[in-house]
Write a protein that holds these residues in place. Structure first.
Motif, PDB file in Angstrom:
ATOM      1  N   GLY A   1      -7.710   6.347   5.553  1.00 47.20           N
ATOM      2  CA  GLY A   1      -7.553   7.548   5.006  1.00 47.20           C
ATOM      3  C   GLY A   1      -7.555   7.387   3.391  1.00 47.20           C
ATOM      4  O   GLY A   1      -8.030   8.263   2.590  1.00 47.20           O
ATOM      5  N   LEU A   2      -6.879   6.451   2.956  1.00 50.36           N
ATOM      6  CA  LEU A   2      -6.794   6.400   1.665  1.00 50.36           C
ATOM      7  C   LEU A   2      -8.226   6.138   0.965  1.00 50.36           C
ATOM      8  O   LEU A   2      -8.626   6.891  -0.057  1.00 50.36           O
ATOM      9  N   LEU A   3      -8.968   5.226   1.651  1.00 50.99           N
ATOM     10  CA  LEU A   3     -10.394   5.005   1.261  1.00 50.99           C
ATOM     11  C   LEU A   3     -11.085   6.292   1.124  1.00 50.99           C
ATOM     12  O   LEU A   3     -12.036   6.650   0.356  1.00 50.99           O
ATOM     13  N   LEU A   4     -11.366   6.966   2.012  1.00 47.79           N
ATOM     14  CA  LEU A   4     -11.946   8.280   2.324  1.00 47.79           C
ATOM     15  C   LEU A   4     -11.575   9.369   1.246  1.00 47.79           C
ATOM     16  O   LEU A   4     -12.480   9.773   0.710  1.00 47.79           O
TER      17      LEU A   4
ATOM     18  N   ILE B   1       0.640  -1.273   0.066  1.00 47.86           N
ATOM     19  CA  ILE B   1      -0.134   0.040   0.028  1.00 47.86           C
ATOM     20  C   ILE B   1       0.899   1.238  -0.102  1.00 47.86           C
ATOM     21  O   ILE B   1       0.627   2.355  -0.707  1.00 47.86           O
ATOM     22  N   GLY B   2       1.996   1.202   1.063  1.00 50.70           N
ATOM     23  CA  GLY B   2       2.687   2.306   0.979  1.00 50.70           C
ATOM     24  C   GLY B   2       3.846   2.648  -0.307  1.00 50.70           C
ATOM     25  O   GLY B   2       3.749   3.791  -0.842  1.00 50.70           O
TER      26      GLY B   2
ATOM     27  N   THR C   1       1.596   6.978  -4.107  1.00 49.16           N
ATOM     28  CA  THR C   1       1.586   8.118  -5.201  1.00 49.16           C
ATOM     29  C   THR C   1       0.720   7.945  -6.400  1.00 49.16           C
ATOM     30  O   THR C   1       0.375   8.769  -7.207  1.00 49.16           O
ATOM     31  N   VAL C   2       0.442   6.550  -6.511  1.00 53.22           N
ATOM     32  CA  VAL C   2      -0.373   6.200  -7.931  1.00 53.22           C
ATOM     33  C   VAL C   2      -1.916   5.851  -7.552  1.00 53.22           C
ATOM     34  O   VAL C   2      -2.500   5.415  -8.346  1.00 53.22           O
TER      35      VAL C   2
ATOM     36  N   TRP D   1      -6.988   2.176  -7.935  1.00 52.22           N
ATOM     37  CA  TRP D   1      -7.485   1.863  -6.678  1.00 52.22           C
ATOM     38  C   TRP D   1      -7.202   0.423  -6.174  1.00 52.22           C
ATOM     39  O   TRP D   1      -6.981   0.037  -4.837  1.00 52.22           O
ATOM     40  N   TRP D   2      -6.995  -0.507  -7.130  1.00 50.11           N
ATOM     41  CA  TRP D   2      -6.730  -1.838  -6.687  1.00 50.11           C
ATOM     42  C   TRP D   2      -5.187  -2.017  -5.877  1.00 50.11           C
ATOM     43  O   TRP D   2      -5.399  -2.925  -4.915  1.00 50.11           O
ATOM     44  N   LEU D   3      -4.616  -1.316  -6.228  1.00 48.65           N
ATOM     45  CA  LEU D   3      -3.164  -1.300  -5.499  1.00 48.65           C
ATOM     46  C   LEU D   3      -3.374  -1.274  -3.830  1.00 48.65           C
ATOM     47  O   LEU D   3      -2.569  -1.556  -3.249  1.00 48.65           O
ATOM     48  N   SER D   4      -4.292  -0.183  -3.368  1.00 49.75           N
ATOM     49  CA  SER D   4      -4.377  -0.009  -1.918  1.00 49.75           C
ATOM     50  C   SER D   4      -5.622  -0.921  -1.552  1.00 49.75           C
ATOM     51  O   SER D   4      -5.542  -1.169  -0.222  1.00 49.75           O
ATOM     52  N   VAL D   5      -6.560  -1.080  -2.173  1.00 50.39           N
ATOM     53  CA  VAL D   5      -7.712  -1.549  -1.666  1.00 50.39           C
ATOM     54  C   VAL D   5      -7.694  -3.221  -1.311  1.00 50.39           C
ATOM     55  O   VAL D   5      -7.881  -3.525  -0.085  1.00 50.39           O
ATOM     56  N   PHE D   6      -6.966  -4.152  -2.245  1.00 48.73           N
ATOM     57  CA  PHE D   6      -6.810  -5.480  -2.121  1.00 48.73           C
ATOM     58  C   PHE D   6      -5.966  -5.830  -0.731  1.00 48.73           C
ATOM     59  O   PHE D   6      -6.409  -6.331  -0.029  1.00 48.73           O
TER      60      PHE D   6
END
Lengths: 278, 325, 491
Positions: free
Chosen positions: B152-155, A228-229, A233-234, A239-244
């Motif tokens: 935070g990211l989701l919000l 996630i970290g 930047t992208v 979105w899938w890079l942080s959501v999953f």
């Protein structure tokens, strides 16, 4: 009613146990079975979830799903190791303080309070940064910031149990002090400590994910927080890079919490009864 | 006299914390592998000899350890936290510049959590075992189990990227707005998401705690007394159950203050909020350890401050503490 | 009320059925027409609300027009509470147990109800306070022409204040009638059992044993509890035991009687060295020097000679260990092998009239009386010379109390143990003690042979204690426990 019956009565705990079981299997077997390399680029960067990449690819074209499967091991490992170290510190400090009382207790309570007062996460960052990021430094850092609540609980338990009449009776019977601590007091204090220990695993996983999110993870092992970290930047485009990976963290932590609550119901039925009856 | 004792007690406490953190910092730096001068000057920086000499002199690194410690403690107590060797500025200046932003963020989140959490928890307890209760507990458990940075990211994804309602980063708009009121509104709009992110976890914690505490208090004898007096249910719930049930929550909130300040690092990083948390993140990346140590010290002081606030609340709420009759 | 509880039938109050009455209407009756007093004064008042405010709520929420201040002060004064103008601004934790119960009663009586329901209102109180509260209730009843429904386990209280009585067993009323009738001519077996179990104040005859040389001598034992000093607060001190001296001979039972806070339990724990005394001396036959001054190494071999039986049959047995492990722990700690210990535990269980199969079970399989027997077996395991029993029967039902007291008497007769018996109950002391010492505020105010102290008390406090015994002289009398029952085999 038996331990298992009481545990099974809590439906959430059963669901949590099932989820946790799957995650543990993934953690154990993925690196053994799969020859994939989570660090290797397999195709076009930032591909949305689809046929080639079920959960999409990151900015270097690496498969998100592979990363998640490989990341399970480090999350669980760090969670469990730090909880064990933390429990060892916490129970020892708490038991000694609660059992012996007096100035020993005074000193240990002050130390515990101090560690509880300092902003734990910043302290963990400092420790990892200064000791250089790696499995050991992360486990040490998390353990150092999570033991105080365990110590407080252990101290409270030992303090009340210490004054119980059955402990006084053991003293009068000439039973030695170490034996009283281990045979008389500890077995009666262990249930709430087990519950707290299991919840500490969840806290540790959350802390680890935050550390690796900030780039303080073990640089040799892929982890959910790092994924996630690194894509921060992208993340607005992909979105899938942080959501999953986030979902992976949430389901693990959630499962552990549910199991912890089930353990609480099963091990401390009187507490459940007290909350349930009005 | 009573208040004097209270204040004096907290001054002593703050002093002890500063002293302890200072000593801890001192040894942390020396735990790092390598020459402390290089560590402090920033490993990545191309530090020249003259620069290193300055560092050695600042910290008295050529003197015996106890002397070094004494000098270091002395410096901190006179508010001299040394230089940031990256920014070439005194650490204290940099910290105080950033402090208001962090206080605003953590203070808002703390209040938000302490108001909304117990409120929802009390409602859940009063409607225990209804759909409302179950749904709320599921939501609370979810936020309790979610990493703050991910919330935070989701919000941001939902409210900034998709809906475009709120700004995703910073503390104010890039183009300065005119007028004080507009400025306040601008900052407030920027504050919503970060404060929500930081606060939601604690809302979840307090919802769960308050509910449990209410249900436990409701079974106490004096609640039976209140009913036997013929009081209406709402009065029993507010004046008799909630009041006592809140005491452990306030105590716990005090204990959690350190956690809250630590969480600010992550939130400020996600939202590019210009506070000391963000400063810590930057210092981390530039290996500016002296600055990082300063952040640690200041944030510990903030925790002491939050603890003191909690203690004041607790004294107001619980007549058994503090010896007033 | 638990949600699973179902109430059927009718409860008629003033022509209205309270069962199934709309909550709003029921609420209006509660607190105004029907007042209620509970058992635990420590738990029954809101800890964070001022006393006056809690009374004020009764007026306010039954729509009585204000101002309330004068009424509250008058009400508190009529309850015999000191300085009502100040007291109403106090929080409950500042009040004693008796004072809190007075506040509870004030609250229940605030609106002059027709009916007062008092659920064990004096059970948690000391006997002298109990007497005061009962007379307060009586006086309030006469003044207001009010009915009182008093729930109690104590026939003494019934005899003192009751007009009519109903005896309940397992959820049913088994007997009812006028108090006189039921006390003197009980019809139901259960009523008879209950009445027979109430101990009365008939001291056992003093035995020759008193003349023997003392086994244990305590001289001028003193203990002060010191609170922790705060940064800006002085340290608080409570003198718990003030210069207590007494003697105990082999085969003799010495009772220490006192109300809560008298220091009797502190003294007991000092004698067995669970607490440290500040000064004073305890000598034990055959041990050179002061027992209280022995260091840990010197104490180890002596400890087994002085054992203790505890008050709470639930807290005194480790729930995680079998009865064998509990009783044998001392033997095993002193190096006895398991097989010998096993035989010894069987003998001990037999001695306290428990089946040997009990050894394999855990404490939760036993009733309170049985647990207390296990505790006695544990105390006897190391063949002590002295047993200190700290309120060993006060947590038990009256019918079981008598049996445990018989057990103490028979064991003592057989083994010649010196028994130091701590109790708050004069009737219990009368049954089992040869000598009695009465303690108050840490000091012994009177001591002597039981018969003399109980029938011809010299100190006014002893007289007050005796006068406060509920139902004294109103209950049918019985004989005291026979000291040497031969119901168990010799060992």
């Amino acid at each position: 009613m038996s331990f298992f019956r009481r545990f099974a009565q809590n439906r959430g705990a059963l669901v949590g146990l099932a989820v946790l079981f799957v995650i543990v299997l993934i953690a154990i077997f993925t690196p053994m079975v799969s020859s994939a390399d989570p660090w290797k680029s397999l195709g076009r960067p930032l591909t949305p979830p689809g046929a080639q990449f079920p959960l999409g690819s990151d900015m270097l074209g690496r498969d998100v799903l592979t990363g998640i499967l490989f990341g399970a091991r480090i999350s669980l490992l760090i969670g469990i190791l730090s909880a064990v170290v933390s429990a060892l510190i916490g129970v020892t400090v708490g038991a000694v303080a609660g059992f012996f009382g007096g100035w020993v207790d005074d000193v240990l309570v002050r130390i515990t309070e101090f560690f509880q007062t300092i902003p734990s996460f910043i302290f963990a960052i400092l420790l990892v940064a200064i000791l250089t990021p790696g499995l050991t430094s992360i486990v040490v850092a998390i353990a150092v910031v999570t033991w105080p609540p365990i110590a407080r609980l252990a101290r409270a338990e030992f303090m009340t149990l210490r004054r119980r009449e059955f402990v006084e009776a053991a003293v009068l019977s000439g039973v030695s002090q170490p034996r009283i601590i281990v045979r008389e007091v500890l077995p009666n204090a262990i249930s709430p400590l087990i519950v707290m220990g299991s919840l500490t695993v969840a806290t540790a996983i959350l802390t680890e994910s935050a550390l690796s999110f900030l780039g303080l993870g073990d640089p040799n092992r892929i982890s959910w927080g790092y994924m996630i970290g690194a894509s921060r930047t992208v993340f607005r485009q992909a979105w899938w890079l942080s959501v999953f990976p986030g979902l992976a963290i949430v389901s693990t932590v959630l499962a552990i919490n549910l199991v912890g609550e089930g353990l609480n119901d099963a091990l401390n039925p009187h507490l459940k009864g007290r909350v349930g009856v009005q | 006299m009573r208040h004097l004792g209270f204040v004096a007690g907290w001054v002593v406490k703050a002093f002890v914390v500063v002293l302890a953190i200072t000593i801890l910092n001192f040894f942390l730096i020396r735990m790092a592998p390598g020459d402390p001068a290089i560590v402090l000057a920033g490993e990545a920086g191309a530090a020249d000899e003259q620069f290193m000499a300055q560092v050695r002199q600042d910290f008295g690194l050529d003197k015996p350890l106890p002397v070094q410690l004494a000098a270091y403690v002395g410096n901190v107590l006179t508010l001299d936290l040394g230089q940031s060797y990256r920014a070439q500025r005194p650490v204290v200046d940099m910290l105080f510049e950033r402090l208001p932003a962090t206080l605003l963020l953590t203070g808002t989140a703390y209040l938000f959590a302490l108001i909304v959490g117990p409120l929802l928890g009390a409602l859940a307890a009063m409607r225990s075992r209804t759909v409302f209760d179950s749904a709320l507990m599921v939501v609370a458990l979810f936020f309790y189990a979610t990493p703050i940075f991910w919330v935070g990211l989701l919000l941001i994804l939902v409210f900034s990227v998709n809906l475009g309602w709120l700004p995703p980063f910073g503390m104010q708009s890039l183009i300065p707005v005119s007028g004080t009121l507009n400025h306040v509104l601008d900052v407030a709009r920027h504050l919503v998401l970060p404060a929500l992110t930081l606060g939601l976890f604690y809302v979840a914690v307090y919802v769960r705690l308050t509910r449990a505490s209410m249900l436990e208090t409701a079974s106490l004898d004096y609640v039976k007394t209140a009913r036997a007096k013929g009081l209406p249910e709402w009065r029993v719930a507010t004046a008799h159950i909630l009041r006592t049930a809140l005491l452990p929550i306030i105590t716990f909130a005090g204990l959690q203050a350190g956690h809250l300040v630590g969480g600010a690092v992550v939130v400020e990083t996600v939202f590019a909020w210009p506070g000391i948390g963000r400063l810590a993140f930057d210092a981390l990346f530039q290996r500016d350890y002296n600055l990082l140590l300063g952040v640690f010290l200041l944030s510990a002081l903030m925790v002491v401050f939050f603890n003191m606030l909690t203690d004041i609340f607790l004294r107001i709420a619980d007549p058994r503490i503090g010896g007033n009759s | 009320m638990p949600k699973s509880l179902k109430v059927e039938g009718t409860i008629r109050y003033d022509g209205q059925n309270l069962v199934g009455l709309a909550p709003g209407l029921h609420r209006r009756i509660r607190g105004s027409r029907i007042g209620m007093v509970f058992q635990e004064p420590m738990a029954a008042l809101n800890p964070v609300m001022k006393v006056g405010k809690q009374i004020e709520e009764v007026f306010r929420f039954h729509n009585v027009p204000g101002p309330y201040d004068d009424r509250i002060v008058a009400l508190l004064a009529s309850m015999g509470l000191p300085e009502p103008e100040l007291l109403r601004h106090a929080y409950p934790f500042r009040l004693s147990g008796g004072q809190r119960q007075r506040v509870m009663i004030a609250m229940a009586l605030a609106l002059d109800p027709d009916l007062l329901i008092a659920d064990e209102p004096t059970t948690a109180l000391d006997v002298t306070t109990q007497k005061q509260i009962l007379s307060l209730l009586k006086a309030a009843q006469d003044e207001r022409h009010m009915a009182i429904m008093l729930i109690t386990h104590d026939f003494g209280v019934v005899a003192d204040v009751g007009d009519e009585v109903a005896v309940m067993q397992e959820g049913r009323i088994v007997e009812r009638g006028s108090v006189r009738e039921v006390l003197h001519n009980p019809q139901h077996d259960y009523t008879r059992t209950l009445l027979a179990a109430v101990p009365d104040l008939s001291p056992r005859p003093a035995r020759a044993a008193s003349a023997a040389p003392p086994l244990l001598t305590a001289t001028d034992v003193t203990k002060t509890y010191k609170g922790r000093a705060g940064l800006f607060a002085p340290r608080r001190e409570v003198q718990a035991v003030k210069g207590v001296s007494l003697k105990l001979a082999r085969g003799e039972t010495v009772g220490i009687v006192g109300e809560s806070g008298s220091g009797k339990s502190t003294f007991a724990r000092i004698v067995v060295r669970l607490l440290k005394a500040d000064s004073g001396e305890v000598r034990l036959e055959g041990v050179p020097g002061n027992l209280l001054a022995l260091d840990h190494r010197q104490l180890a071999p002596v400890r087994r000679r002085v054992q203790m039986v505890f008050q709470d049959p639930f807290a005194s047995l480790n729930p995680r260990r079998t009865v064998f492990e509990i009783v044998a722990q001392g033997l095993l700690a002193h190096g006895v092998d398991r097989r010998t210990a096993r035989k010894r535990v069987d003998e001990l269980l037999d001695l306290v009239a428990l089946d040997p199969s009990a050894a394999e079970r855990y404490p939760n399989a036993f009733s309170g009386g049985q647990r207390q027997r296990i505790g006695i077996a544990r105390a006897l395991a190391l063949e002590p010379d002295v047993i200190v029993a700290d309120e060993p029967v006060s947590a038990l039902d009256v019918s079981i109390q008598a049996r445990v007291l018989e057990l103490f008497a028979s064991i003592q007769a057989r083994l010649g143990i010196g028994l130091l018996f701590i109790t708050h109950d004069l009737r219990v002391a009368a049954q089992i003690c040869d000598h009695v010492a009465v303690m108050r505020n840490g000091a012994v105010v009177e001591e002597g042979e039981s018969a003399q102290v109980l029938f011809d008390p010299a100190h006014e406090y002893t007289r007050l204690l005796i006068d406060s015994i509920p139902g004294l002289g109103k209950l049918p009398t019985k004989r005291a426990v026979a000291p040497a029952a031969t119901d168990a085999p010799e060992r």
